[in-house]
Scaffold this motif. Structure first.
Motif, short mmCIF file in Angstrom:
data_model
loop_
_atom_site.label_atom_id
_atom_site.label_comp_id
_atom_site.label_asym_id
_atom_site.label_seq_id
_atom_site.Cartn_x
_atom_site.Cartn_y
_atom_site.Cartn_z
N VAL A 54 -55.78 -30.03 22.55
CA VAL A 54 -55.76 -29.40 23.27
C VAL A 54 -56.31 -28.18 23.89
O VAL A 54 -55.87 -27.49 24.94
CB VAL A 54 -55.39 -27.87 21.81
CG1 VAL A 54 -54.80 -26.61 22.32
CG2 VAL A 54 -54.08 -28.24 20.81
N VAL A 55 -57.58 -28.23 23.21
CA VAL A 55 -59.02 -27.89 24.56
C VAL A 55 -58.63 -28.26 26.27
O VAL A 55 -58.83 -27.73 26.72
CB VAL A 55 -59.62 -28.41 23.69
CG1 VAL A 55 -61.52 -28.06 24.53
CG2 VAL A 55 -59.78 -27.59 22.18
N ASN A 56 -58.70 -29.29 25.81
CA ASN A 56 -58.00 -30.50 27.72
C ASN A 56 -56.94 -29.66 28.10
O ASN A 56 -57.01 -29.12 29.55
CB ASN A 56 -57.42 -31.67 27.10
CG ASN A 56 -57.08 -32.39 28.12
OD1 ASN A 56 -58.21 -32.01 29.87
ND2 ASN A 56 -56.36 -33.18 28.48
N GLY A 57 -55.60 -29.20 27.48
CA GLY A 57 -55.16 -28.33 27.84
C GLY A 57 -54.96 -26.87 28.50
O GLY A 57 -54.97 -26.49 29.43
N LEU A 58 -55.80 -25.98 27.96
CA LEU A 58 -56.67 -25.36 28.23
C LEU A 58 -57.34 -24.86 29.30
O LEU A 58 -56.88 -23.74 29.80
CB LEU A 58 -57.08 -23.79 26.56
CG LEU A 58 -55.96 -24.33 25.49
CD1 LEU A 58 -56.94 -23.73 24.11
CD2 LEU A 58 -54.39 -23.18 25.33
N TRP A 91 -57.56 -27.16 31.99
CA TRP A 91 -56.00 -27.04 32.38
C TRP A 91 -55.24 -26.18 33.06
O TRP A 91 -54.38 -25.77 33.98
CB TRP A 91 -55.67 -28.11 32.60
CG TRP A 91 -56.62 -29.55 33.11
CD1 TRP A 91 -56.65 -30.63 32.39
CD2 TRP A 91 -56.75 -29.88 34.35
NE1 TRP A 91 -57.90 -31.39 32.60
CE2 TRP A 91 -57.37 -31.00 33.85
CE3 TRP A 91 -55.99 -30.20 35.65
CZ2 TRP A 91 -57.98 -31.72 35.34
CZ3 TRP A 91 -56.95 -31.12 36.56
CH2 TRP A 91 -58.26 -31.77 36.32
N VAL A 92 -55.34 -25.27 32.74
CA VAL A 92 -53.91 -23.83 32.41
C VAL A 92 -55.41 -22.85 33.82
O VAL A 92 -54.90 -22.02 34.10
CB VAL A 92 -54.21 -23.48 31.09
CG1 VAL A 92 -53.63 -21.74 31.04
CG2 VAL A 92 -52.75 -24.32 30.68
N GLY A 93 -56.39 -22.53 33.01
CA GLY A 93 -57.68 -22.01 33.44
C GLY A 93 -57.74 -22.67 35.10
O GLY A 93 -57.79 -22.15 36.38
N LEU A 94 -57.67 -23.70 35.12
CA LEU A 94 -57.60 -24.42 36.47
C LEU A 94 -56.36 -24.63 37.34
O LEU A 94 -56.98 -24.72 39.03
CB LEU A 94 -58.22 -26.40 36.76
CG LEU A 94 -59.54 -26.41 36.42
CD1 LEU A 94 -59.69 -27.87 35.38
CD2 LEU A 94 -60.86 -25.95 36.96
#
Length: 309
Positions: A125-129, A131-134
């Motif tokens: 989930v942290v990885n997903g968040l 990449w949401v920022g990037l």
């Protein structure tokens, strides 16, 4: 009354002691693994929708038949196959290249190897968040992609409209990229361990014979890595079909149904439609597909890895 001789009593005690010592572990395995699996399969054979809790009944394989006749299932399956195929291919290629690089001696190699593990330690989930920022409207990767598309339009005189994560193509491939970024370290460790087990005499003999770097990789390194490739391919295939946390955080299944992988479809079946019978049937179909692919991998690669040292 039968009286056991001391030697016979000792023998029986010795035979039953291992079973007695393993009994707690067996009970825990049955309680926490076998029982949920059994209940899940049994539920998949029922009509079990919480919108109609008074209509729970056994109806055999109807959930499976309904799913197999559903266009949503086939759409999710094709997206999952594309997601998994690209992820497995990219993870193997990238991890093998990094492992070959890290096998060479250079200053700071230990630090680089330690830093490599960081993506693996990040929760999905942290990885997903992250990449949401990037990839968001103001993200660095989004700006790079936008500039790249603008440059291509300028050079070739075309007019490609870049819409960022609103584009189904960008969203799906961005999810694949984020999945690969997190999966590469584990695969790299496996490849690095396999490379370090290759006898150095083979490389010395190949150099004496005048073999080029490519031929040394093709005829020595690669055959020794077949078993490692097999392990990584099976592991990453399972991860690809189970990818949910990343999709949940990064795209939420959208835009439209562009990232409706089969694990997301299972979640939607359970928590949007409240159809737990259908969701459990989806889970067993995922298991069946993954096992089928694993058997194919084993048949294709296992015997090719029998290299004598």
């Amino acid at each position: 009354m039968t009286v056991l001789r001391p030697s016979l009593l000792m023998t029986r005690t010795r035979d039953f002691l291992p079973l007695l010592l393993n009994l707690p572990a067996v009970i825990l395995l049955l309680a926490f693994i076998a029982y949920p699996i059994g209940i899940s399969f049994w539920m998949s054979l029922h009509r079990y929708n919480l919108r109609r809790p008074d209509q729970v009944y056994f109806h055999g394989l109807e959930n499976y038949a309904t799913i197999l006749a559903s266009p949503e299932f086939w759409n999710a399956l094709w997206i999952s196959l594309y997601f998994t195929f690209m992820a497995v291919l990219l993870v193997i290629a990238t991890a093998m290249a990094i492992a070959l690089l890290l096998h060479e001696s250079f200053r700071g190699r230990g630090v680089v190897r330690a830093l490599l593990l960081i993506p693996w330690a990040i929760p999905g989930v942290v990885n997903g968040l992250m990449w949401v920022g990037l990839l968001g409207d103001y993200g660095a990767f989004n700006a790079m992609l936008e500039d790249t598309v603008a440059a291509v339009n300028y050079l070739f005189g075309i007019n490609i409209v870049y819409t960022g994560m609103a584009s189904p193509f960008v969203a799906l491939n961005a999810a694949i990229g984020a999945h690969v970024w997190r999966s590469v370290p584990f695969a790299c460790i496996i490849f690095l361990a396999a490379i370090q087990a290759i006898p150095t005499e083979q490389y010395r003999a190949a150099r004496v014979d005048g073999a080029t770097s490519w031929n040394r990789f093709r005829f020595i390194t690669l055959p020794w890595l077949y078993h490692a490739v097999l392990v990584v391919a099976i592991f990453e295939t399972m991860n690809g079909f189970r990818a949910f946390d990343l999709i949940y955080a990064l795209t939420g299944g959208g835009p439209g149904d562009a990232t409706h992988v089969i694990a997301w479809q299972t979640y939607k079946e359970a928590f949007a439609r409240l159809d737990f019978g259908g969701a459990n049937a989806y889970s067993y179909l995922i298991t069946l597909i993954t096992m089928t692919l694993a058997i194919i991998y084993i048949r294709l690669l296992y015997r090719r890895g029998l290299v004598q040292g």
